[in-house]
Design an enzyme around this catalytic site. Structure first.
Site, mmCIF file in Angstrom:
data_model
loop_
_atom_site.group_PDB
_atom_site.id
_atom_site.type_symbol
_atom_site.label_atom_id
_atom_site.label_comp_id
_atom_site.label_asym_id
_atom_site.label_seq_id
_atom_site.Cartn_x
_atom_site.Cartn_y
_atom_site.Cartn_z
ATOM 1 N N ARG A 211 0.865 -1.202 0.000
ATOM 2 C CA ARG A 211 0.000 0.000 0.000
ATOM 3 C C ARG A 211 0.895 1.243 0.000
ATOM 4 N NH1 ARG A 211 -4.694 0.934 -1.566
ATOM 5 N NH2 ARG A 211 -5.387 -0.967 -0.542
ATOM 6 N N ARG A 235 0.681 -6.078 -10.577
ATOM 7 C CA ARG A 235 1.286 -5.458 -9.373
ATOM 8 C C ARG A 235 1.530 -6.483 -8.253
ATOM 9 N NH1 ARG A 235 -3.336 -1.943 -6.233
ATOM 10 N NH2 ARG A 235 -5.173 -3.184 -6.781
ATOM 11 N N HIS A 305 0.143 4.518 -10.286
ATOM 12 C CA HIS A 305 -0.771 4.930 -9.212
ATOM 13 C C HIS A 305 0.024 5.554 -8.048
ATOM 14 C CE1 HIS A 305 -3.822 4.523 -6.105
ATOM 15 N NE2 HIS A 305 -4.667 3.947 -6.917
ATOM 16 N N ASP A 349 -12.094 11.270 -5.232
ATOM 17 C CA ASP A 349 -11.679 10.183 -6.129
ATOM 18 C C ASP A 349 -12.154 10.562 -7.527
ATOM 19 O OD1 ASP A 349 -11.913 6.531 -5.825
ATOM 20 O OD2 ASP A 349 -10.880 7.851 -7.254
ATOM 21 N N GLU A 408 -2.294 10.459 -9.954
ATOM 22 C CA GLU A 408 -1.931 9.271 -10.725
ATOM 23 C C GLU A 408 -1.861 9.566 -12.226
ATOM 24 O OE1 GLU A 408 -4.815 6.283 -9.456
ATOM 25 O OE2 GLU A 408 -4.950 7.367 -7.561
HETATM 26 O O1 TA6 Z 1 -6.996 5.348 -8.111
HETATM 27 C C1 TA6 Z 1 -8.037 5.480 -7.192
HETATM 28 C C2 TA6 Z 1 -8.583 4.092 -6.851
HETATM 29 O O2 TA6 Z 1 -9.145 3.484 -7.972
HETATM 30 C C3 TA6 Z 1 -9.574 4.254 -5.726
HETATM 31 O O3 TA6 Z 1 -10.892 4.187 -6.199
HETATM 32 C C4 TA6 Z 1 -9.203 3.126 -4.766
HETATM 33 O O4 TA6 Z 1 -9.829 1.919 -5.190
HETATM 34 C C5 TA6 Z 1 -7.685 3.110 -4.965
HETATM 35 O O5 TA6 Z 1 -7.528 3.234 -6.367
HETATM 36 C C6 TA6 Z 1 -6.999 1.948 -4.311
HETATM 37 O O6 TA6 Z 1 -7.226 0.778 -5.044
HETATM 38 P P1 TA6 Z 1 -6.489 -0.576 -4.524
HETATM 39 O O7 TA6 Z 1 -6.971 -1.645 -5.456
HETATM 40 O O8 TA6 Z 1 -5.015 -0.325 -4.607
HETATM 41 O O9 TA6 Z 1 -6.920 -0.750 -3.098
#
Ligand code: TA6
Length: 437
Positions: A211, A235, A305, A349, A408
């Site tokens: 994370r 990933r 991301h 978001d 991102e």
């Molecule tokens: O990029 C934003 C997003 O799509 C959010 O909606 C949230 O889901 C975040 O990514 C984290 O996603 P993950 O799959 O890494 O928990």
């Protein structure tokens, strides 16, 4: 049971006969899938009961173990174990640092007992349930250092069992990148606060994304189709390290890559080669390069991301997106227009569309500005989970939403990329501290 390491040139008849019996006759695997053209450049293994070859296996140069088969009358007598032991021995001799295979799910336990870990969800291959399994060799980091280390600048360490990380140090900055997911975890210019954020509750384990840092979302961005992982499937997998070197202005680069295999084709039925090239110095450049190695065009969405470290989200704003239309995920992807800088007082978001602008994260808390430039993209995502959504992430500690912000670099929403056979697309994110501060 004796095992011989052989070649296709010397033992195609014995190898082919066993595979025909087991895969084609017994398991109805189509001929075209079985003879995949890779045999001539692989290590092959034959296990013998006395003088009779009764089982085989194959090891490709990228660590892909395949074609493990034992004739029906000779199963349960240790042939599989003998084959796998020989494969692991050859892998060590070849200083391969990690191995992977796509096991028929009923055989997964056999591989787990040899140290393999399942990665990702079960998938069908030739109609038979399979699991991708990976093994990071105990010599992984030392093998990678032998092949790719740069004295005093780049070396590999094991952040946790089976989670090798490359550490890069130059006069301008230091960085850490997980080989799993080719995920940049840290980038810290000398004398500065870390620019990227990683959760204190992040989990470092095989098959689990960390994370924070810069997860690579590919070949789709956002929710996957039914039963498919969010943000694609790369990933949580180990990537190949393909090259390292030094660039201009005392920068260092590392190039990761991944090709399609049965497990990826079960999730996304296309032939591809995808690379992430990270160049690190006074700035951080990440290039996500997709090549279509198949015979038909395919379409992707994708994203770098990036999680940024900020002093305090409530006193942070993002400029560069003024008057830009965005899809608001918090409001069911309703369209809206950005007025002025993006500020934060709740879950945010958003997919900003038709924008090629640089974004600048104006962080009053750390009294700095971070510039996020890009190419190969006309969409940008801005995300902060805020209090409630943060609680939904087991790998985020309470209150961490206040110190992080995602800006991102993506091809998302309507910004979909079609790549023709032989073609490529390069998504580039370029991050630097704004000298203007
Ligand atoms: O990029 C934003 C997003 O799509 C959010 O909606 C949230 O889901 C975040 O990514 C984290 O996603 P993950 O799959 O890494 O928990």
């Amino acid at each position: 049971m004796q095992v011989q390491v052989v070649t296709w040139a010397s033992h195609a008849a014995e190898l082919g006969s066993i595979r025909r019996h087991v895969f084609i006759d017994e398991q109805n695997v189509p001929e075209a899938l079985e003879w995949d053209g890779l045999d001539h450049r692989a290590f092959h293994f034959l296990v013998y009961a006395d003088t009779l070859p009764v089982g085989c296996a194959r090891l490709l140069a990228d660590g892909h173990i395949g074609r493990m088969a034992v004739l029906q009358d000779f199963r349960g007598q240790g042939a599989g174990r003998a084959l796998l032991a020989a494969v692991l021995q050859t892998a060590r001799q070849q200083t391969l640092s990690w191995l992977y295979l796509n096991a028929q799910t009923h055989a997964a336990g056999f591989y787990v007992r040899s140290g393999f870990q399942p990665v990702g969800a079960e998938f069908p291959d030739a109609g038979i349930p399979h699991l991708r399994m990976e093994l990071v060799m105990e010599n992984h980091s030392s093998a990678l250092n032998t092949r790719f280390g740069l004295a005093g600048k780049l070396h590999f360490v094991d952040a946790a069992a089976g989670v090798p990380v490359v550490e890069i140090t130059t006069a301008h900055a230091s960085a850490r990148i997980a080989v799993q997911g080719a995920q940049v975890l840290e980038w810290q210019p000398t004398g500065q606060q870390p620019v990227l954020w990683v959760s204190r509750a992040a989990v470092y384990q095989t098959g689990k994304g960390v994370r924070g840092g810069v997860p690579v979302c590919w070949p789709w961005f956002g929710a996957g189709a039914e039963g498919k992982p969010a943000h694609g499937f790369v990933r949580t997998r180990l990537w190949e390290v393909r090259e390292t070197g030094q660039g201009v202005a005392d920068s260092v680069f590392i190039r990761f890559g991944m090709k399609d295999d049965e497990s990826t084709r079960a999730l996304w039925d296309h032939a591809f080669d995808v690379e992430l090239i990270v160049t690190m110095g006074a700035a951080l450049k990440m290039e996500l390069v997709t090549r279509n190695t198949g015979a038909a065009p395919f379409e992707i969405t994708q994203g770098l991301h990036t999680y940024f470290r900020v002093g305090a989200i409530a006193s942070t704003q993002v400029t560069g997106l003024e008057d830009t239309v965005y899809l608001d995920k918090v409001l069911g992807f309703a369209r809206a227009t950005q007025h002025g800088a993006v500020t934060f007082d709740g879950e945010t978001d958003r997919v900003y569309v038709n924008t090629t602008s640089d974004c600048v994260i104006d962080d009053a808390g750390f009294q700095r500005k971070i510039r996020v430039a890009k190419s190969g993209s006309t969409s940008t995502v801005v995300w902060n989970p805020w209090i409630e959504k943060e609680k939904g992430f087991a790998d985020m500690a309470q209150g961490e939403y206040q110190e992080m912000l995602c800006v991102e670099t993506v091809n998302a929403g309507e910004d979909r990329v079609t790549i023709v056979p032989g073609g490529e697309h390069r998504l580039v994110a370029f991050i630097a501290l704004d000298a203007a501060v």
